[in-house]
Motif scaffolding. Structure first.
Motif, PDB file in Angstrom:
ATOM      1  N   GLU A  23       0.835  -1.202   0.000  1.00  8.92           N
ATOM      2  CA  GLU A  23       0.000   0.000   0.000  1.00  8.92           C
ATOM      3  C   GLU A  23       0.866   1.246   0.000  1.00  8.92           C
ATOM      4  OE1 GLU A  23      -2.380   0.127   3.569  1.00  8.92           O
ATOM      5  OE2 GLU A  23      -0.647   0.380   4.870  1.00  8.92           O
ATOM      6  N   PHE A  24       0.279   2.306  -0.493  1.00 11.77           N
ATOM      7  CA  PHE A  24       0.936   3.609  -0.546  1.00 11.77           C
ATOM      8  C   PHE A  24       1.045   4.210   0.847  1.00 11.77           C
ATOM      9  CE2 PHE A  24       2.000   7.753  -2.066  1.00 11.77           C
ATOM     10  CZ  PHE A  24       1.251   8.655  -1.321  1.00 11.77           C
ATOM     11  N   VAL A  25       2.183   4.878   1.097  1.00 13.33           N
ATOM     12  CA  VAL A  25       2.390   5.558   2.376  1.00 13.33           C
ATOM     13  C   VAL A  25       2.513   7.073   2.176  1.00 13.33           C
ATOM     14  CG1 VAL A  25       3.946   5.832   4.342  1.00 13.33           C
ATOM     15  CG2 VAL A  25       3.518   3.539   3.383  1.00 13.33           C
ATOM     16  N   ALA A  26       3.443   7.480   1.328  1.00 16.08           N
ATOM     17  CA  ALA A  26       3.690   8.914   1.154  1.00 16.08           C
ATOM     18  C   ALA A  26       4.481   9.133  -0.127  1.00 16.08           C
ATOM     19  CB  ALA A  26       4.466   9.480   2.345  1.00 16.08           C
ATOM     20  N   VAL A  27       4.418  10.351  -0.620  1.00 12.23           N
ATOM     21  CA  VAL A  27       5.219  10.735  -1.784  1.00 12.23           C
ATOM     22  C   VAL A  27       5.684  12.177  -1.606  1.00 12.23           C
ATOM     23  CG1 VAL A  27       3.213  11.480  -3.142  1.00 12.23           C
ATOM     24  CG2 VAL A  27       5.329  10.816  -4.308  1.00 12.23           C
ATOM     25  N   TYR A  38       0.144  12.212   1.613  1.00 17.91           N
ATOM     26  CA  TYR A  38       0.221  11.095   2.565  1.00 17.91           C
ATOM     27  C   TYR A  38      -1.045  10.259   2.549  1.00 17.91           C
ATOM     28  CZ  TYR A  38       4.071  13.805   4.570  1.00 17.91           C
ATOM     29  OH  TYR A  38       5.237  14.498   4.755  1.00 17.91           O
ATOM     30  N   ALA A  39      -0.881   8.988   2.859  1.00 18.72           N
ATOM     31  CA  ALA A  39      -2.037   8.150   3.123  1.00 18.72           C
ATOM     32  C   ALA A  39      -2.691   8.620   4.421  1.00 18.72           C
ATOM     33  CB  ALA A  39      -1.610   6.689   3.254  1.00 18.72           C
ATOM     34  N   ASP A  40      -3.995   8.485   4.499  1.00 17.97           N
ATOM     35  CA  ASP A  40      -4.712   8.938   5.693  1.00 17.97           C
ATOM     36  C   ASP A  40      -4.207   8.240   6.953  1.00 17.97           C
ATOM     37  OD1 ASP A  40      -7.980   9.314   4.093  1.00 17.97           O
ATOM     38  OD2 ASP A  40      -6.253  10.660   4.222  1.00 17.97           O
TER      39      ASP A  40
END
Length: 120
Positions: free
Chosen positions: A44-48, A57-59
């Motif tokens: 899953e995505f965390v941050a960019v 950011y992911a919630d």
């Protein structure tokens, strides 16, 4: 090439800082993302942090994690505070010449991952 480091074992409420060193690419042109994969779950995505400095950011990590970058050296960081057991995962850094979104398919370069374990 991307080399992630900084993972380890930490107690809940603690902090860790992950690093991702980039080589062989024009770092300032790339948006740099962080993803994670917990045991038995999909990545899953965390941050960019985008090439222009913008962040997203992911919630689930907003307000606790901070992504930053330094072009000298070519490194992106993920500062993780107030860690929770559910943050336990292998963390991956990735690079894209596109804007930088939560979509994995957008990223052309991936690091090998670093394990973060948060104990309760």
């Amino acid at each position: 090439q991307l080399q992630a480091s900084g993972g380890g074992l930490v107690q809940a409420g603690g902090s860790l800082r992950l690093s991702c060193a980039a080589s062989g690419l024009t770092f300032t042109r790339y948006s740099m993302g962080w993803f994670r994969q917990a045991p038995g779950k999909e990545r899953e995505f965390v941050a960019v942090i985008r090439w222009n400095g913008g962040t997203y950011y992911a919630d689930s990590v907003k307000g606790r994690f901070t992504v930053s970058r330094d072009s000298a050296p070519n490194t992106v960081y993920l500062q993780m505070d107030s860690l929770k057991p559910q943050d336990t995962a292998v963390y991956y850094c990735a690079a894209t010449l596109l804007l930088g979104s939560p979509r994995e398919s957008e990223y052309s370069h991936w690091g090998q991952g670093t394990l973060v374990t948060v104990s309760s």
